[in-house]
Design a protein around this motif. Structure first.
Motif, mmCIF file in Angstrom:
data_model
loop_
_atom_site.group_PDB
_atom_site.id
_atom_site.type_symbol
_atom_site.label_atom_id
_atom_site.label_comp_id
_atom_site.label_asym_id
_atom_site.label_seq_id
_atom_site.Cartn_x
_atom_site.Cartn_y
_atom_site.Cartn_z
ATOM 1 N N LEU A 694 -35.599 -18.660 4.036
ATOM 2 C CA LEU A 694 -34.507 -18.704 3.074
ATOM 3 C C LEU A 694 -34.393 -17.414 2.254
ATOM 4 O O LEU A 694 -33.316 -17.093 1.741
ATOM 5 C CB LEU A 694 -34.726 -19.907 2.135
ATOM 6 C CG LEU A 694 -33.543 -20.392 1.300
ATOM 7 C CD1 LEU A 694 -32.353 -20.747 2.174
ATOM 8 C CD2 LEU A 694 -33.952 -21.594 0.466
ATOM 9 N N PHE A 695 -35.499 -16.646 2.157
ATOM 10 C CA PHE A 695 -35.490 -15.432 1.336
ATOM 11 C C PHE A 695 -35.486 -14.146 2.172
ATOM 12 O O PHE A 695 -35.497 -13.055 1.608
ATOM 13 C CB PHE A 695 -36.684 -15.453 0.373
ATOM 14 C CG PHE A 695 -36.619 -16.600 -0.591
ATOM 15 C CD1 PHE A 695 -35.793 -16.531 -1.701
ATOM 16 C CD2 PHE A 695 -37.334 -17.766 -0.352
ATOM 17 C CE1 PHE A 695 -35.694 -17.600 -2.576
ATOM 18 C CE2 PHE A 695 -37.243 -18.842 -1.218
ATOM 19 C CZ PHE A 695 -36.416 -18.761 -2.330
ATOM 20 N N ASP A 698 -32.653 -11.921 1.277
ATOM 21 C CA ASP A 698 -32.899 -11.081 0.096
ATOM 22 C C ASP A 698 -33.628 -9.802 0.487
ATOM 23 O O ASP A 698 -33.385 -8.736 -0.097
ATOM 24 C CB ASP A 698 -33.720 -11.856 -0.943
ATOM 25 C CG ASP A 698 -32.944 -13.009 -1.534
ATOM 26 O OD1 ASP A 698 -31.851 -12.772 -2.067
ATOM 27 O OD2 ASP A 698 -33.434 -14.147 -1.456
ATOM 28 N N VAL A 723 -30.345 -21.129 5.619
ATOM 29 C CA VAL A 723 -30.494 -19.670 5.710
ATOM 30 C C VAL A 723 -29.128 -19.019 5.928
ATOM 31 O O VAL A 723 -28.830 -17.965 5.362
ATOM 32 C CB VAL A 723 -31.468 -19.283 6.851
ATOM 33 C CG1 VAL A 723 -31.619 -17.771 6.949
ATOM 34 C CG2 VAL A 723 -32.832 -19.931 6.622
ATOM 35 N N LYS A 726 -27.322 -18.840 2.709
ATOM 36 C CA LYS A 726 -27.884 -17.760 1.889
ATOM 37 C C LYS A 726 -27.424 -16.391 2.408
ATOM 38 O O LYS A 726 -27.139 -15.479 1.627
ATOM 39 C CB LYS A 726 -29.411 -17.852 1.914
ATOM 40 C CG LYS A 726 -30.133 -16.825 1.055
ATOM 41 C CD LYS A 726 -29.870 -17.058 -0.431
ATOM 42 C CE LYS A 726 -30.672 -16.120 -1.307
ATOM 43 N NZ LYS A 726 -32.099 -16.434 -1.324
ATOM 44 N N GLN A 729 -24.006 -15.644 1.082
ATOM 45 C CA GLN A 729 -24.083 -15.328 -0.351
ATOM 46 C C GLN A 729 -24.610 -13.915 -0.567
ATOM 47 O O GLN A 729 -24.106 -13.172 -1.423
ATOM 48 C CB GLN A 729 -24.986 -16.348 -1.059
ATOM 49 C CG GLN A 729 -24.414 -17.749 -1.112
ATOM 50 C CD GLN A 729 -25.416 -18.775 -1.610
ATOM 51 O OE1 GLN A 729 -26.621 -18.502 -1.689
ATOM 52 N NE2 GLN A 729 -24.940 -19.964 -1.932
ATOM 53 N N VAL A 730 -25.609 -13.536 0.212
ATOM 54 C CA VAL A 730 -26.197 -12.204 0.079
ATOM 55 C C VAL A 730 -25.214 -11.121 0.521
ATOM 56 O O VAL A 730 -25.117 -10.062 -0.114
ATOM 57 C CB VAL A 730 -27.523 -12.115 0.870
ATOM 58 C CG1 VAL A 730 -27.975 -10.675 1.015
ATOM 59 C CG2 VAL A 730 -28.604 -12.934 0.167
ATOM 60 N N ARG A 806 -18.489 -21.424 2.054
ATOM 61 C CA ARG A 806 -18.819 -20.333 2.986
ATOM 62 C C ARG A 806 -17.555 -19.570 3.383
ATOM 63 O O ARG A 806 -17.534 -18.339 3.421
ATOM 64 C CB ARG A 806 -19.482 -20.912 4.240
ATOM 65 C CG ARG A 806 -20.917 -21.360 4.044
ATOM 66 C CD ARG A 806 -21.329 -22.377 5.110
ATOM 67 N NE ARG A 806 -21.370 -21.817 6.445
ATOM 68 C CZ ARG A 806 -22.475 -21.463 7.094
ATOM 69 N NH1 ARG A 806 -23.643 -21.622 6.505
ATOM 70 N NH2 ARG A 806 -22.434 -20.981 8.310
#
Length: 939
Positions: A694-695, A698, A723, A726, A729-730, A806
């Protein structure tokens, strides 16, 4: 069996709640144009019979003058009275005047000069009443409704033209021309109850802003001049009228030249007038709405000028009557149909108080002046210079080029006007780049030196950081004086600056600073001493340690040496770095450590990283298991320096932990773009736990390269659902961080299309489950089935909402320059008017492939509604069987949905679903595998 409501919906896309007002407006404009087609030929024939055609130039001139004077008078009335009273007053006054003219014509005054009055009034009447009608229509419908309905409503005007012409022809043989005006007066009076009903029933008067006092002083021209959209519309209308008159002249001239017989010419004009009216009616009824829907308002406005342009070019090549007829068909059929509907729609973003003053001015004054100007041009060229009529096409081509250019400007102004209607300006926060001092500029030498010697601590720190960016010998003495400053930060930065300067060797002074209480200062001093010694020996390092009584001197010396020698194998050997690392670690012993021992451990770990001491990598690897945040952070820093791929899985496994997530991300960032393929593989093959995956977006954001962007875009489809959310979003955050970041437009557009398709599929799946839930028996035995299905429905609703988000996030990336986020918010949660305006704005900026898929989705949404039967019907979603629903959901990269579907299948207890469960025995997710195994085992 078709009802009237269904028929209207199928043929004209008129919804049940819109039929009455649409039909009433159509009847209203039908009556207006029927009246006009009665009074205009009647007055024209009487005028020409009495005054002859020689009076026409004077009449044209007086029409233009009267239009300007009337506009000023009419504008004052609009400021003084509500629009509904003005409309009613106009209709009553017109009916009375028609009755008066009828009386006077029957009385037959000897002085025929008074006939200018009815001629001029009819010229103003037609323009004024239709202008008022379209303003009223714009107030009743929002822009989305208007796009669908103005074609149908406008067909009433064309039908009125056809009917009025035939009615006048029929009645003229029964009653005298003068008395036809009484029929016109009666028809106008019928319009009054229709307009009054429409106003009271559909126009919310509270929403109409009252004119501001200061605004009341502004005349219509000033209002137009201060509004870019209106100004562009004014110029376009003027040019279009001139071109139309030129086309009309060429049409009449070519016809008169080719057809010499008067009866044949009359028949020719009559046939083509009727044909044009029928073609206009068909276009208005069946094509205008579709063209506006699929091509948008901007493109719809271009159809007419492009058609005339092509015809004008063809006329220059083939100067034949049939070519002129084709041009006239294009101009005549589109002018009152598609072009009229688009022209009325394009003014909707203008505030109503401005619109109701500016629109009549454009319709009456600009039209009249442009008509006069066209006449003057024709008189000058044809009568004055004897230019052949065919060469008028050159003027048309030039004017049409300008016309098309203005339409492209109108479209942009239309979008901006909608933004102002939707929300107050939301300027992006300007990310001002930090401006650095040019420390080498002679003009700032004295200023910087003065700050370094007498400034406050914050000022001195700022200057030291600026000089450190580009060291300069001019500041040597000032920097030298700061090494004994009370602030440890200033002392440290001063030594770092002196590190790069060569004005003098300060090693003796620096040795005295080895007892400084600040660890940071001592490391900087040691680095200075090592850097300035070009023949460094181990004994000198030992001497530095002996010269200091700092409690951490050994650890600090190791760090300083490690930072200076880096990967120099020769120096590492001379200085016995491995032994020093082992000595510090041995002295620290096993955890738990006191503060000094912990400092030694951290120094040893960082030294391994700085020097890439491969023989001690295992040591660093071992510390990744440590629970102490400071030690773990040092291990991350060291790994970032080392850059060995073997550490990556262990670091990634730390991403879920909140305390040191930032450090773990920074560590992975230190690997640079080379880490991206490995991270992609780990996520897409689900080699790491979803809580860590999930990160990973980032981490990619911190790397920030085009490869990182490509990886994130790939995650949208290939990664586990959470994921992929995310990743989007990123991507959006990266675009906000760096507006100039290149994100492949076509790729994002493709993702939007896929997301739209998935959104519709999820909505179909949700519809299937809701339908099945209604069929589930409400018995105690079926309670578990109902609960399991409700759980799946809840998750699906969340997924539908999330997919919409999304889509909106991807749109925010794709149309970043348009700043669509606040508009999208209003499209989803605004009131009806805001939603309509927001959707229209979105419609106007979308490219065709996205518009056809996305606009229906946004249009189908209620205020904050996730799912409804109406949405499914509007989107015409197919019915999906439960088997197909389960099959599709179990193949999604979505662990929660897999668990929910498996649980529901388990409660249903139907063995026909076993083929759907068996593939999950190979799932990379352990929890899914175990659930599938348990179900098959139980069955």
């Amino acid at each position: 069996m078709y009802t009237i409501t269904t028929l209207f919906d199928k043929l004209f896309d008129i919804k049940p709640g819109e039929i009455r007002k649409a039909v009433l407006l159509q009847a209203y404009v039908f009556l207006l144009i029927t009246t006009l087609l009665i009074v205009k030929p009647t007055i024209n024939s009487l005028f020409l019979s009495a005054l002859t055609s020689e009076a026409l130039p004077t009449a044209y001139l007086l029409t233009a003058v009267l239009a300007v004077l009337f506009s000023l008078f009419y504008d004052k009335i609009l400021w003084a009275f509500p629009l509904n009273r003005v409309i009613t007053g106009t209709l009553i006054f017109s009916a009375l005047l028609f009755a008066l003219f009828c009386f006077l014509l029957n009385f037959k005054p000897s002085n025929t000069g008074w006939l200018y009055a009815p001629y001029l009034f009819v010229a103003i009447f037609g323009l004024l009443t239709t202008s008022q009608f379209w303003i009223l229509a714009n107030m009743i419908f929002n822009v989305r409704q208007a796009k669908r309905l103005f074609g149908f409503i406008g067909s009433g005007a064309i039908a009125g033209g056809i009917f009025g012409g035939y009615l006048t022809s029929l009645l003229s043989g029964i009653i005298s021309s003068e008395n036809l005006l009484l029929i016109a007066a009666a028809l106008i009076l019928v319009c009054i109850p229709i307009s009054s009903y429409l106003w009271k029933r559909y126009v919310d008067q509270n929403k109409v802003e009252k004119p501001k006092k200061e605004k009341a002083k502004e005349n219509p021209f000033a209002l137009i001049r201060h509004n870019r959209l209106l100004w562009l519309i004014t110029l376009t209308v003027g040019i279009s009228v001139i071109v139309a008159k030129m086309v009309d002249y060429q049409y009449s001239h070519f016809a008169a030249e080719k057809i010499t017989d008067t009866e044949e010419l009359t028949s020719f004009f009559g046939f083509w007038f009727s044909t044009l009216s029928v073609v206009s009616l068909l276009i208005q009824l069946f094509l205008s709405k579709r063209i506006l829907k699929y091509f948008g308002i901007g493109n719809a406005l271009i159809f007419m000028p492009v058609g005339i342009l092509l015809g004008s070019v063809l006329l220059l090549l083939i100067p034949e009557l049939w070519v002129v007829v084709v041009i006239k068909i294009v101009e005549g059929s589109l002018k009152q149909s598609l072009n009229k509907a688009a022209s009325e729609l394009v003014v909707i973003p203008v505030p109503i108080e401005v619109r109701k003053h500016a629109k009549p001015f454009i319709d009456i004054v600009v039209d009249s002046i442009a008509t006069g100007l066209a006449g003057a041009i024709l008189i000058f060229l044809i009568n004055g210079m004897g230019v052949p009529s065919i060469y008028i096409s050159y003027i048309n081509i030039g004017l049409i080029g300008l016309w098309i250019f203005l339409i492209t400007r109108i479209f942009k102004a239309y979008q901006k006007s909608f933004r102002r209607l939707l929300v107050q300006e939301h300027p992006k926060v300007q990310k001002h780049e930090k401006h650095h001092l040019d420390v080498h500029n002679e003009s700032v030498y004295s200023t910087i030196n003065r700050v370094l010697t007498t400034g406050k601590e914050s000022q001195i720190l700022y200057m030291l950081e600026e000089i450190l960016r580009s060291p300069d010998e001019h500041y040597f003495e000032a920097l030298r004086g700061l090494v004994h400053h009370p602030s440890s930060h200033i002392r440290s930065l001063s030594v770092r600056n002196l590190y790069y300067l060569n004005s003098a060797d300060l090693r003796p002074e620096m040795k005295e600073m080895l007892n400084d209480p600040s660890d940071e200062v001592v490391i900087d001093v040691l680095r200075y001493l090592i850097h300035k010694d070009h023949d460094l020996h181990r004994e000198e390092i030992i001497d530095f340690e002996k010269h200091s009584n700092h409690e951490n001197i050994r650890a600090l010396t190791l760090l300083a040496v490690a930072q200076e020698v880096h990967t120099d194998a020769h120096l590492k050997e001379i200085l016995k770095l491995e032994g020093r690392v082992d000595t510090l670690l041995g002295r620290a012993g096993q955890p738990p450590w006191d503060e000094k021992s912990k400092f030694d451990v951290i120094a040893a770990i960082e030294a391994i990283g700085h020097t890439r001491l491969e023989s001690r990598y295992k040591t660093v690897y071992g510390f990744l298991e440590d629970s102490d945040p400071a030690v773990l952070s040092a291990a991350f820093d060291s790994i970032a320096q080392i850059g060995d791929e073997r550490f990556i899985p262990r670091v990634v496994a730390q991403l879920h932990g909140k305390k040191l997530r930032k450090e773990a991300i920074a560590c992975l960032q230190g690997y640079g773009p080379s880490i991206i393929p490995l991270l992609e593989r780990m996520v897409e093959n689900q080699e790491i736990h979803v809580d860590d995956a999930l990160f990973v977006p980032d981490v990619l954001r911190s790397i920030g390269t085009s490869k990182a962007v490509s990886a994130l875009i790939g995650f949208v489809d290939s990664a586990e659902y959470a994921v992929s959310v995310k990743a989007i979003q990123v991507l959006k955050m990266m675009k906000n961080d760096t507006p100039g970041l290149k994100i492949e437009s076509d790729l994002i557009a493709e993702k939007i299309l896929k997301e739209c398709q998935m959104y519709q599929k999820l909505l179909s799946f949700l519809h299937t489950q809701v339908s099945e839930h209604e069929k589930d028996p409400k018995t105690e035995k079926s309670t578990k089935i109902r609960m399991a299905r409700e759980g799946l429905i809840t998750i699906l609703k969340h997924r539908v909402d999330a997919h919409l988000e999304r889509i909106f996030n991807l749109l925010g990336i794709h149309y970043y320059d348009q700043d669509v986020e606040p508009v999208l918010e209003l499209a989803l949660k605004g009131n009806d008017q805001q939603r309509a305006n927001a959707i229209e704005f979105i419609d106007s900026i979308l490219e065709a492939r996205l518009r056809h898929v996305l606009v229906p989705i946004i249009d189908s949404l209620g205020q904050g509604v996730t799912y409804s039967e109406d949405m499914v019907a509007k989107l015409k979603l197919p019915s999906i069987s439960e088997w197909e629903c389960f099959k599709s959901l179990l193949t999604r990269h979505d662990v929660k949905i897999k668990h929910a579907v498996l649980y529901l299948i388990e409660q249903l207890g139907d063995h026909k679903y076993i083929p759907l469960i068996e593939p999950l025995l190979q799932s990379p997710f352990e929890s899914v595998r175990k659930q599938a195994e348990q179900m098959i085992k139980n069955w």
